[in-house]
Enzyme design. Structure first.
Site, PDB file in Angstrom:
ATOM      1  N   ASN A  74       0.839  -1.203   0.000  1.00  0.00           N
ATOM      2  CA  ASN A  74       0.000   0.000   0.000  1.00  0.00           C
ATOM      3  C   ASN A  74       0.870   1.249   0.000  1.00  0.00           C
ATOM      4  O   ASN A  74       1.946   1.274   0.572  1.00  0.00           O
ATOM      5  CB  ASN A  74      -0.987  -0.014   1.187  1.00  0.00           C
ATOM      6  N   PHE A 117      -1.318   8.297   4.245  1.00  0.00           N
ATOM      7  CA  PHE A 117      -2.054   8.979   5.329  1.00  0.00           C
ATOM      8  C   PHE A 117      -3.297   9.697   4.808  1.00  0.00           C
ATOM      9  O   PHE A 117      -3.529  10.878   5.100  1.00  0.00           O
ATOM     10  CB  PHE A 117      -1.164   9.991   6.061  1.00  0.00           C
ATOM     11  N   SER A 140       5.864   5.105   8.533  1.00  0.00           N
ATOM     12  CA  SER A 140       5.182   4.893   7.258  1.00  0.00           C
ATOM     13  C   SER A 140       6.131   5.270   6.129  1.00  0.00           C
ATOM     14  O   SER A 140       6.741   6.343   6.157  1.00  0.00           O
ATOM     15  CB  SER A 140       3.925   5.756   7.162  1.00  0.00           C
ATOM     16  N   ASN A 170       5.215   6.035   3.209  1.00  0.00           N
ATOM     17  CA  ASN A 170       4.448   6.728   2.169  1.00  0.00           C
ATOM     18  C   ASN A 170       4.302   8.230   2.350  1.00  0.00           C
ATOM     19  O   ASN A 170       3.590   8.876   1.586  1.00  0.00           O
ATOM     20  CB  ASN A 170       3.072   6.072   2.035  1.00  0.00           C
ATOM     21  N   THR A 171       4.937   8.782   3.396  1.00  0.00           N
ATOM     22  CA  THR A 171       4.988  10.237   3.546  1.00  0.00           C
ATOM     23  C   THR A 171       6.464  10.619   3.449  1.00  0.00           C
ATOM     24  O   THR A 171       7.260  10.205   4.292  1.00  0.00           O
ATOM     25  CB  THR A 171       4.389  10.675   4.904  1.00  0.00           C
ATOM     26  N   LYS A 178       6.148   3.603  16.956  1.00  0.00           N
ATOM     27  CA  LYS A 178       6.074   2.521  15.951  1.00  0.00           C
ATOM     28  C   LYS A 178       7.214   2.663  14.951  1.00  0.00           C
ATOM     29  O   LYS A 178       7.376   3.706  14.327  1.00  0.00           O
ATOM     30  CB  LYS A 178       4.725   2.564  15.236  1.00  0.00           C
ATOM     31  N   ASN A 181       6.128  -1.558  11.299  1.00  0.00           N
ATOM     32  CA  ASN A 181       5.310  -1.077  10.198  1.00  0.00           C
ATOM     33  C   ASN A 181       5.647  -1.907   8.935  1.00  0.00           C
ATOM     34  O   ASN A 181       6.347  -2.914   9.021  1.00  0.00           O
ATOM     35  CB  ASN A 181       5.604   0.415   9.980  1.00  0.00           C
TER      36      ASN A 181
HETATM   37  C1  LIG Z   1      -3.731  -0.855   3.792  1.00  0.00           C
HETATM   38  C2  LIG Z   1      -2.843  -0.583   4.984  1.00  0.00           C
HETATM   39  C3  LIG Z   1      -2.855   0.673   5.581  1.00  0.00           C
HETATM   40  C4  LIG Z   1      -2.033   0.924   6.690  1.00  0.00           C
HETATM   41  N1  LIG Z   1      -2.082   2.155   7.291  1.00  0.00           N
HETATM   42  C5  LIG Z   1      -1.330   2.377   8.409  1.00  0.00           C
HETATM   43  C6  LIG Z   1      -1.412   3.614   9.100  1.00  0.00           C
HETATM   44  O1  LIG Z   1      -2.173   4.515   8.734  1.00  0.00           O
HETATM   45  N2  LIG Z   1      -0.617   3.798  10.187  1.00  0.00           N
HETATM   46  C7  LIG Z   1       0.241   2.813  10.642  1.00  0.00           C
HETATM   47  O2  LIG Z   1       0.917   3.021  11.650  1.00  0.00           O
HETATM   48  N3  LIG Z   1       0.305   1.615  10.014  1.00  0.00           N
HETATM   49  C8  LIG Z   1      -0.459   1.387   8.922  1.00  0.00           C
HETATM   50  N4  LIG Z   1      -0.375   0.159   8.295  1.00  0.00           N
HETATM   51  C9  LIG Z   1       0.584  -0.836   8.801  1.00  0.00           C
HETATM   52  C10 LIG Z   1      -0.063  -1.853   9.748  1.00  0.00           C
HETATM   53  O3  LIG Z   1      -0.558  -1.235  10.900  1.00  0.00           O
HETATM   54  C11 LIG Z   1       0.955  -2.941  10.141  1.00  0.00           C
HETATM   55  O4  LIG Z   1       2.001  -2.349  10.878  1.00  0.00           O
HETATM   56  C12 LIG Z   1       1.545  -3.674   8.938  1.00  0.00           C
HETATM   57  O5  LIG Z   1       0.586  -3.830   7.919  1.00  0.00           O
HETATM   58  C13 LIG Z   1       2.091  -5.059   9.308  1.00  0.00           C
HETATM   59  O6  LIG Z   1       1.053  -5.872   9.831  1.00  0.00           O
HETATM   60  P1  LIG Z   1       0.253  -6.950   8.938  1.00  0.00           P
HETATM   61  O7  LIG Z   1       1.279  -7.773   8.193  1.00  0.00           O
HETATM   62  O8  LIG Z   1      -0.538  -7.758   9.922  1.00  0.00           O
HETATM   63  O9  LIG Z   1      -0.610  -6.180   8.017  1.00  0.00           O
HETATM   64  C14 LIG Z   1      -1.185  -0.102   7.181  1.00  0.00           C
HETATM   65  C15 LIG Z   1      -1.195  -1.349   6.570  1.00  0.00           C
HETATM   66  C16 LIG Z   1      -1.997  -1.612   5.482  1.00  0.00           C
HETATM   67  C17 LIG Z   1      -1.973  -2.984   4.844  1.00  0.00           C
END
Ligand SMILES: Cc1cc2nc3c(=O)[nH]c(=O)nc-3n(C[C@H](O)[C@H](O)[C@H](O)COP(=O)(O)O)c2cc1C
Length: 357
Positions: A110, A114, A171, A173-174, A209, A238
């Protein structure tokens, strides 16, 4: 993705464009179209940073960015949920498409960037917040002139409703956000954030995080900075910008953060390293690639006090929540451990020595 209503339609959601599937899921949760979980076995409960967690499994940030469904997620069986990332001002995020499923690998890439309704919108929804533990994950606007001030504002504004805060500096992406993990920048950030926290009328735990891509040699400096500022915990990890584990995927070339099963090894290794570097003294939330009861158990044995997931839910649906809790209880029974603290970190050494995933 929701039990009951969508049990059979689970695979159907995977045929829809990812953000559309996500919106349908949120609306189903808003309307109460899900089966509520039974109360938790008390052996899964823990007290950490002053909060009583009924079970160790939380909904990770990014699923409920705008605080639309915290109550539904808690009723679904999560022991806690984390809204956000929220930014001070509303912002649209990156152009679509910006979420890609790597179905064969059970991963997601992704680059949402934000997308957020902003502080005021989330705050208004949380005015009527549910009982149970709701964390608020705070971030900075893309065009912010003073990103650190964006975090300070997050603390100030959500202090009345957040059970804990997550300072998200990981993140991908920023642009520039992850640079805040460099020890000098982190030092400046935490000085201001912790000063704000210490002045709040109610003491709220602050967690940081981190990315799974911090170089091994840089990790001790980062951890040292967290400890010096006495943060309450850390969330590992993350998403990753690495594509090493998805070389054969059609979407490996898409920019963004990779989550899900291909992240599991890398994220668990960083978790174990931080556990060792802190001698188990800092509560850690393990996240990244949990898609089974065994994977959840492995995170705890690598050093996590609590765990979170997101991508696993996309592929497995909400039955995963019950499976994880049952696997943890079964392990307590077969190992003779009384509770989760007894097994936490007992495999950390193995993970620390694992070659980089
Ligand atoms: C679509 C998507 C959006 C996410 N948005 C955020 C976010 O806004 N803030 C954040 O701290 N992590 C965000 N994450 C990261 C997740 O919180 C997590 O740290 C990461 O996906 C690893 O866990 P997972 O493998 O169980 O998905 C996002 C993940 C995904 C897949």
């Amino acid at each position: 993705m929701i039990g009951g209503l969508l049990g059979a339609a689970q695979s159907g959601l995977l045929f829809l464009e990812p953000e559309r599937a996500h919106e349908i899921t949120l609306r189903a949760l808003e309307r109460g179209l899900y089966a509520a979980a039974a109360p938790d076995d008390t052996r899964l409960s823990q007290q950490l940073f002053g909060l009583d967690f009924p079970n160790p499994l939380g909904m990770a940030a990014g699923f409920d960015k705008d605080a639309r469904v915290p109550g539904a997620l808690l009723r679904l069986g999560f022991g806690f949920t984390e809204i956000g990332t929220v930014t001070p001002l509303p912002q649209p995020g990156n152009p679509r498409p910006r979420v890609f499923r790597l179905i064969r690998e059970r991963g997601v890439v992704n680059r949402l960037g934000f997308n957020s309704g902003g502080h005021q919108a989330a705050l208004a929804r949380l005015a009527d917040r549910p009982a149970g533990i709701v964390g608020v994950n705070i971030g900075a606007n893309k065009e912010s002139a003073d990103p650190i001030e964006d975090y300070v504002l997050g603390l100030r504004r959500f202090a009345g409703v957040a059970d804990y805060f997550t300072v998200n500096i990981s993140s991908p992406n920023t642009p520039g956000l992850r640079d805040l993990q460099a020890p000098e920048r982190l030092d400046a950030l935490l000085a201001r954030v912790m000063a704000e926290r210490d002045g709040l009328p109610i003491r709220r735990p602050v967690l940081v995080k981190l990315a799974p891509d911090i170089h091994d040699d840089d990790l001790p400096g980062v951890v040292d900075t967290l400890m010096r500022h006495r943060v309450d915990g850390a969330i590992l990890t993350n998403t990753t910008i690495s594509r090493d584990t998805v070389q054969g995927s059609a979407y490996r070339g898409e920019a963004g953060g990779l989550s899900g099963r291909p992240l599991f090894g890398r994220a668990t290794r960083v978790l174990a390293r931080v556990y060792r570097l802190t001698d188990g003294r800092l509560p850690l939330i393990g996240v990244g690639g949990i898609d089974s009861g065994e994977a959840a158990l492995a995170k705890i044995r690598a050093g996590a006090s609590l765990i979170q997931l997101y991508t696993g839910l996309i592929y497995e649906g909400p039955r995963l929540i019950g499976e994880i809790k049952r696997t943890l209880l079964r392990h307590l029974e077969t190992s003779g451990a009384a509770n989760l603290a007894d097994i936490r970190g007992d495999h950390a050494a193995m993970w620390v020595d694992m070659p980089d995933a």
